[in-house]
Design a protein around this motif. Sequence first.
Motif, PDB file in Angstrom:
ATOM      1  N   PHE A  82       0.843  -1.193   0.000  1.00  0.00           N
ATOM      2  CA  PHE A  82       0.000   0.000   0.000  1.00  0.00           C
ATOM      3  C   PHE A  82       0.879   1.244   0.000  1.00  0.00           C
ATOM      4  CE2 PHE A  82      -2.600  -3.271   2.010  1.00  0.00           C
ATOM      5  CZ  PHE A  82      -3.793  -3.164   1.309  1.00  0.00           C
ATOM      6  N   PRO A  83       1.443   1.585  -1.163  1.00  0.00           N
ATOM      7  CA  PRO A  83       2.259   2.805  -1.222  1.00  0.00           C
ATOM      8  C   PRO A  83       1.428   4.026  -0.857  1.00  0.00           C
ATOM      9  CG  PRO A  83       1.749   1.994  -3.424  1.00  0.00           C
ATOM     10  CD  PRO A  83       1.320   0.937  -2.475  1.00  0.00           C
ATOM     11  N   THR A  84       2.053   4.989  -0.217  1.00  0.00           N
ATOM     12  CA  THR A  84       1.330   6.173   0.248  1.00  0.00           C
ATOM     13  C   THR A  84       0.836   7.009  -0.932  1.00  0.00           C
ATOM     14  OG1 THR A  84       3.375   7.439   0.373  1.00  0.00           O
ATOM     15  CG2 THR A  84       2.690   6.239   2.354  1.00  0.00           C
ATOM     16  N   PRO A  85      -0.185   7.839  -0.698  1.00  0.00           N
ATOM     17  CA  PRO A  85      -0.689   8.694  -1.780  1.00  0.00           C
ATOM     18  C   PRO A  85       0.384   9.568  -2.429  1.00  0.00           C
ATOM     19  CG  PRO A  85      -2.240   8.688   0.032  1.00  0.00           C
ATOM     20  CD  PRO A  85      -1.042   7.923   0.503  1.00  0.00           C
ATOM     21  N   THR A  86       1.352  10.055  -1.645  1.00  0.00           N
ATOM     22  CA  THR A  86       2.414  10.875  -2.240  1.00  0.00           C
ATOM     23  C   THR A  86       3.294  10.043  -3.168  1.00  0.00           C
ATOM     24  OG1 THR A  86       3.755  10.489  -0.248  1.00  0.00           O
ATOM     25  CG2 THR A  86       2.468  12.525  -0.341  1.00  0.00           C
ATOM     26  N   THR A  87       3.541   8.789  -2.800  1.00  0.00           N
ATOM     27  CA  THR A  87       4.320   7.896  -3.667  1.00  0.00           C
ATOM     28  C   THR A  87       3.573   7.621  -4.968  1.00  0.00           C
ATOM     29  OG1 THR A  87       5.274   6.843  -1.699  1.00  0.00           O
ATOM     30  CG2 THR A  87       5.528   5.686  -3.787  1.00  0.00           C
ATOM     31  N   ILE A  88       2.280   7.409  -4.870  1.00  0.00           N
ATOM     32  CA  ILE A  88       1.462   7.181  -6.063  1.00  0.00           C
ATOM     33  C   ILE A  88       1.452   8.420  -6.945  1.00  0.00           C
ATOM     34  CG2 ILE A  88      -0.881   6.669  -6.879  1.00  0.00           C
ATOM     35  CD1 ILE A  88      -1.301   5.106  -4.264  1.00  0.00           C
ATOM     36  N   LEU A  96      -0.272  -1.471 -18.833  1.00  0.00           N
ATOM     37  CA  LEU A  96       0.660  -0.763 -17.958  1.00  0.00           C
ATOM     38  C   LEU A  96       0.583  -1.306 -16.536  1.00  0.00           C
ATOM     39  CD1 LEU A  96       2.622   1.680 -18.370  1.00  0.00           C
ATOM     40  CD2 LEU A  96       0.828   3.107 -17.385  1.00  0.00           C
ATOM     41  N   MET A  97      -0.616  -1.596 -16.077  1.00  0.00           N
ATOM     42  CA  MET A  97      -0.799  -2.157 -14.734  1.00  0.00           C
ATOM     43  C   MET A  97      -0.225  -3.574 -14.631  1.00  0.00           C
ATOM     44  SD  MET A  97      -4.702  -0.829 -14.100  1.00  0.00           S
ATOM     45  CE  MET A  97      -4.885  -1.782 -12.590  1.00  0.00           C
ATOM     46  N   MET A  98      -0.458  -4.398 -15.649  1.00  0.00           N
ATOM     47  CA  MET A  98       0.057  -5.768 -15.617  1.00  0.00           C
ATOM     48  C   MET A  98       1.580  -5.787 -15.681  1.00  0.00           C
ATOM     49  SD  MET A  98      -2.415  -7.843 -15.208  1.00  0.00           S
ATOM     50  CE  MET A  98      -1.578  -9.385 -15.638  1.00  0.00           C
ATOM     51  N   ASP A  99       2.138  -4.914 -16.493  1.00  0.00           N
ATOM     52  CA  ASP A  99       3.586  -4.831 -16.581  1.00  0.00           C
ATOM     53  C   ASP A  99       4.183  -4.368 -15.250  1.00  0.00           C
ATOM     54  OD1 ASP A  99       6.026  -4.967 -18.239  1.00  0.00           O
ATOM     55  OD2 ASP A  99       6.099  -2.796 -17.938  1.00  0.00           O
ATOM     56  N   ALA A 100       3.528  -3.410 -14.602  1.00  0.00           N
ATOM     57  CA  ALA A 100       4.003  -2.933 -13.306  1.00  0.00           C
ATOM     58  C   ALA A 100       3.865  -4.009 -12.233  1.00  0.00           C
ATOM     59  CB  ALA A 100       3.229  -1.679 -12.903  1.00  0.00           C
ATOM     60  N   ARG A 101       2.804  -4.804 -12.302  1.00  0.00           N
ATOM     61  CA  ARG A 101       2.634  -5.885 -11.329  1.00  0.00           C
ATOM     62  C   ARG A 101       3.746  -6.918 -11.448  1.00  0.00           C
ATOM     63  NH1 ARG A 101       1.366 -10.904 -11.390  1.00  0.00           N
ATOM     64  NH2 ARG A 101       1.058 -10.832 -13.637  1.00  0.00           N
ATOM     65  N   THR A 146       2.612   2.084  -9.475  1.00  0.00           N
ATOM     66  CA  THR A 146       2.107   2.235 -10.836  1.00  0.00           C
ATOM     67  C   THR A 146       0.770   1.519 -11.013  1.00  0.00           C
ATOM     68  OG1 THR A 146       4.376   2.371 -11.666  1.00  0.00           O
ATOM     69  CG2 THR A 146       2.667   1.866 -13.267  1.00  0.00           C
ATOM     70  N   VAL A 147       0.600   0.379 -10.337  1.00  0.00           N
ATOM     71  CA  VAL A 147      -0.689  -0.318 -10.372  1.00  0.00           C
ATOM     72  C   VAL A 147      -1.777   0.563  -9.784  1.00  0.00           C
ATOM     73  CG1 VAL A 147      -1.963  -2.335  -9.571  1.00  0.00           C
ATOM     74  CG2 VAL A 147       0.431  -2.575 -10.255  1.00  0.00           C
ATOM     75  N   PHE A 148      -1.458   1.234  -8.679  1.00  0.00           N
ATOM     76  CA  PHE A 148      -2.426   2.141  -8.071  1.00  0.00           C
ATOM     77  C   PHE A 148      -2.718   3.332  -8.970  1.00  0.00           C
ATOM     78  CE2 PHE A 148      -1.804  -0.096  -4.075  1.00  0.00           C
ATOM     79  CZ  PHE A 148      -3.050   0.037  -3.476  1.00  0.00           C
ATOM     80  N   VAL A 149      -1.742   3.774  -9.731  1.00  0.00           N
ATOM     81  CA  VAL A 149      -1.977   4.864 -10.689  1.00  0.00           C
ATOM     82  C   VAL A 149      -3.045   4.444 -11.696  1.00  0.00           C
ATOM     83  CG1 VAL A 149      -0.967   6.176 -12.593  1.00  0.00           C
ATOM     84  CG2 VAL A 149       0.294   5.946 -10.449  1.00  0.00           C
ATOM     85  N   GLY A 150      -2.926   3.219 -12.198  1.00  0.00           N
ATOM     86  CA  GLY A 150      -3.929   2.721 -13.145  1.00  0.00           C
ATOM     87  C   GLY A 150      -5.300   2.597 -12.512  1.00  0.00           C
TER      88      GLY A 150
END
Length: 283
Positions: free
Chosen positions: A63-69, A235-240, A247-251
């Motif tokens: 669970f990366p922080t909102p600032t990291t996302i 993009l999400m699958m590649d990041a996973r 990056t998954v959270f960005v998607g």
Amino acid sequence: MNSKLIQSSPIHQAAELQLPLKRTEPLYKRRVYKLLSGLTLPVVVLILWQVLGDKEYISTLLFPTPTTILDAFWNLYLTGELIDNLKISLVRMLSGFALGASLGLLIGLLVGLVWYVEKALDPTIQMIRMVPHLALTTLFVLWFGIGETAKILLIAKGSFFPLYINAYLGIRNIDTKYFDVARVLGFSRSKQLTRLIIPAIMPNLFLGIRLSVAISWLGLVVAEIMGSTSGIGYLMMDARAMSMTSTVFVGIVLFAVLGKASDLLVVSLERYMLRWRDSFQGL
């Protein structure tokens, strides 16, 4: 009706006391209040999420922080990778939605208007509707490969049924008395369609559009995850695969924002097109 019963009714009492039966606040105040009310919970969740992440009460890997996302979003934007994949996803979603929704509307109108077309088509369409959306993914890949055709058809399949059902039910729920009046007034078939049927089913159509748009976004995610070399889902699958959770959270956030924006657009159009309605706005 008994006059005593009328006088004792809440509406009559409210009229005598000059109590407002509708909300009288200015429109801009209601919109500001609605906006602030809608933002309260997300802001609280984001602040709590950030605090728990900074204090390491939750795993920042999972669970990366909102600032990291936000940093991951900005980096993807600067490299152009986000915009390029977003354009591809938007074209796929809009193409699939246009195909499925237009066919759903056309066939729904036809089935609702003509009884023998209903007998011929509706049982088969309802049977196909019961097939799970994800169950056709493998079949579409076998038939059409992993190119754009399979993705667009998968999105179109999902967006077809909400508009089909709402157009069909909208027509069948019209009171037959309206058709009797139209015949008395000498309305032709085309005039019945434009002056009676279309205005009567507009609320159902907008409901179907909202559902179709939502399912189109879901179909886009499924289509891009099942096999793709571009798009937000890819993009999400590649990041996973590379354990880049931010990056998954960005998607995920991007799909949520786009879905909400498209739904808000449909709702705004509905309010404009059906501004003649005096519908209940809540207590």
